[in-house]
Design a protein around this motif. Structure first.
Motif, PDB file in Angstrom:
ATOM      1  N   HIS A   1       0.805  -1.176   0.055  1.00 48.96           N
ATOM      2  CA  HIS A   1       0.062   0.082   0.082  1.00 48.96           C
ATOM      3  C   HIS A   1       1.082   1.162   0.063  1.00 48.96           C
ATOM      4  O   HIS A   1       1.942   1.210   0.552  1.00 48.96           O
ATOM      5  N   TRP A   2       0.477   2.206  -0.668  1.00 49.97           N
ATOM      6  CA  TRP A   2       1.029   3.577  -0.596  1.00 49.97           C
ATOM      7  C   TRP A   2       0.720   4.431   0.521  1.00 49.97           C
ATOM      8  O   TRP A   2      -0.546   4.463   1.039  1.00 49.97           O
ATOM      9  N   ASP A   3       1.523   5.206   0.862  1.00 51.03           N
ATOM     10  CA  ASP A   3       1.455   6.363   2.065  1.00 51.03           C
ATOM     11  C   ASP A   3       2.214   7.353   1.321  1.00 51.03           C
ATOM     12  O   ASP A   3       3.462   7.350   1.493  1.00 51.03           O
ATOM     13  N   SER A   4       1.419   8.522   0.693  1.00 48.91           N
ATOM     14  CA  SER A   4       2.269   9.601   0.297  1.00 48.91           C
ATOM     15  C   SER A   4       3.163   8.917  -1.053  1.00 48.91           C
ATOM     16  O   SER A   4       2.867   8.357  -1.705  1.00 48.91           O
ATOM     17  N   ASP A   5       4.546   9.244  -0.737  1.00 52.59           N
ATOM     18  CA  ASP A   5       5.518   8.743  -1.884  1.00 52.59           C
ATOM     19  C   ASP A   5       6.269   7.439  -1.255  1.00 52.59           C
ATOM     20  O   ASP A   5       7.441   7.103  -1.938  1.00 52.59           O
ATOM     21  N   THR A   6       5.553   6.583  -0.241  1.00 51.70           N
ATOM     22  CA  THR A   6       6.433   5.595   0.089  1.00 51.70           C
ATOM     23  C   THR A   6       5.402   4.324   0.133  1.00 51.70           C
ATOM     24  O   THR A   6       4.159   4.324   0.485  1.00 51.70           O
ATOM     25  N   LEU A   7       5.887   3.362  -0.674  1.00 50.30           N
ATOM     26  CA  LEU A   7       5.181   2.171  -0.797  1.00 50.30           C
ATOM     27  C   LEU A   7       5.692   1.201   0.300  1.00 50.30           C
ATOM     28  O   LEU A   7       6.984   0.828   0.438  1.00 50.30           O
ATOM     29  N   HIS A   8       4.671   0.782   1.151  1.00 45.63           N
ATOM     30  CA  HIS A   8       4.987  -0.218   2.053  1.00 45.63           C
ATOM     31  C   HIS A   8       4.643  -1.706   1.841  1.00 45.63           C
ATOM     32  O   HIS A   8       3.635  -1.776   1.101  1.00 45.63           O
ATOM     33  N   PHE A   9       5.317  -2.473   2.078  1.00 40.72           N
ATOM     34  CA  PHE A   9       4.968  -4.075   1.782  1.00 40.72           C
ATOM     35  C   PHE A   9       5.407  -5.036   2.984  1.00 40.72           C
ATOM     36  O   PHE A   9       6.268  -4.639   3.863  1.00 40.72           O
ATOM     37  N   ASP A  10       4.419  -5.766   3.080  1.00 41.21           N
ATOM     38  CA  ASP A  10       4.808  -7.126   4.311  1.00 41.21           C
ATOM     39  C   ASP A  10       4.246  -8.266   3.669  1.00 41.21           C
ATOM     40  O   ASP A  10       3.335  -8.365   3.010  1.00 41.21           O
ATOM     41  N   ARG A  11       4.563  -9.242   4.596  1.00 42.59           N
ATOM     42  CA  ARG A  11       4.076 -10.547   4.433  1.00 42.59           C
ATOM     43  C   ARG A  11       4.719 -11.315   5.651  1.00 42.59           C
ATOM     44  O   ARG A  11       5.605 -10.636   6.318  1.00 42.59           O
ATOM     45  N   SER A  12       4.378 -12.426   6.179  1.00 40.32           N
ATOM     46  CA  SER A  12       4.868 -12.847   7.112  1.00 40.32           C
ATOM     47  C   SER A  12       6.381 -13.102   7.025  1.00 40.32           C
ATOM     48  O   SER A  12       6.883 -13.841   6.218  1.00 40.32           O
ATOM     49  N   GLY A  13       7.254 -12.498   8.032  1.00 39.54           N
ATOM     50  CA  GLY A  13       8.637 -12.838   7.799  1.00 39.54           C
ATOM     51  C   GLY A  13       9.503 -11.571   7.115  1.00 39.54           C
ATOM     52  O   GLY A  13      10.486 -11.707   7.210  1.00 39.54           O
ATOM     53  N   ILE A  14       8.569 -10.531   6.734  1.00 29.74           N
ATOM     54  CA  ILE A  14       9.332  -9.525   5.908  1.00 29.74           C
ATOM     55  C   ILE A  14       8.394  -8.371   5.918  1.00 29.74           C
ATOM     56  O   ILE A  14       7.287  -8.584   5.863  1.00 29.74           O
ATOM     57  N   GLU A  15       8.973  -7.190   6.407  1.00 32.11           N
ATOM     58  CA  GLU A  15       8.195  -6.038   6.143  1.00 32.11           C
ATOM     59  C   GLU A  15       9.228  -4.964   5.628  1.00 32.11           C
ATOM     60  O   GLU A  15      10.352  -5.025   6.313  1.00 32.11           O
ATOM     61  N   GLY A  16       8.667  -4.028   4.823  1.00 30.07           N
ATOM     62  CA  GLY A  16       9.528  -2.985   4.356  1.00 30.07           C
ATOM     63  C   GLY A  16       8.907  -1.866   3.778  1.00 30.07           C
ATOM     64  O   GLY A  16       7.733  -1.790   3.658  1.00 30.07           O
ATOM     65  N   GLN A  17       9.662  -1.016   3.167  1.00 27.90           N
ATOM     66  CA  GLN A  17       9.173   0.111   2.311  1.00 27.90           C
ATOM     67  C   GLN A  17      10.199   0.447   1.328  1.00 27.90           C
ATOM     68  O   GLN A  17      11.360   0.286   1.227  1.00 27.90           O
ATOM     69  N   ILE A  18       9.580   1.318   0.227  1.00 28.67           N
ATOM     70  CA  ILE A  18      10.369   1.795  -0.956  1.00 28.67           C
ATOM     71  C   ILE A  18       9.893   3.230  -0.755  1.00 28.67           C
ATOM     72  O   ILE A  18       8.790   3.592  -1.190  1.00 28.67           O
TER      73      ILE A  18
END
Length: 91
Positions: A37-54
Motif C-alpha cells: 500500500h502507498w502512503d504518500s510517496d512511500t510504498l509499504h510492503f509486508d508478509r509473514s517474515g518480512i516488512e519494508g518500504q520503498i
C-alpha cells in the motif's frame, strides 16, 4: 534498524518513478504474496517474515526491509535480487 537498507539513485520524474515502483510491487505481490500500500510517496510492503518500504525521493529510492528469522538467513540473495531489479528498472 532494518536488515536491508539500499539507497539507489534515479533520474526519473516523480510520476514515472512511482509507476516503476508500482510495477516492482505488482511483481512482489505476484511472486511472493506480499501486501502493498502507498502512503504518500512511500510504498509499504509486508508478509509473514518480512516488512519494508520503498521511499520515492526526487533523485533516489530508499529501500528498507526488516527480515524475520527465516528470511534473515537469506539476506544476501534477497538484497542481491533487490539491487539487480533496481539496476534494471532505474538505470
Amino acid at each position: 534498524m532494518p536488515d536491508i537498507d539500499i539507497q539507489h539513485p534515479h533520474t526519473m520524474g516523480p510520476q514515472q518513478a512511482r509507476a516503476a515502483v508500482q510495477e516492482i510491487a505488482d511483481k512482489l505481490t505476484e511472486r511472493f504474496g506480499v501486501v502493498c500500500h502507498w502512503d504518500s510517496d512511500t510504498l509499504h510492503f509486508d508478509r509473514s517474515g518480512i516488512e519494508g518500504q520503498i521511499e520515492v525521493a526526487p533523485s533516489s529510492l530508499n529501500v528498507t526491509a526488516t527480515l524475520g528469522f527465516l528470511f534473515a538467513a537469506m539476506k544476501a540473495p534477497i538484497e542481491a535480487e533487490l539491487r539487480r531489479v533496481l539496476d534494471k528498472r532505474f538505470s
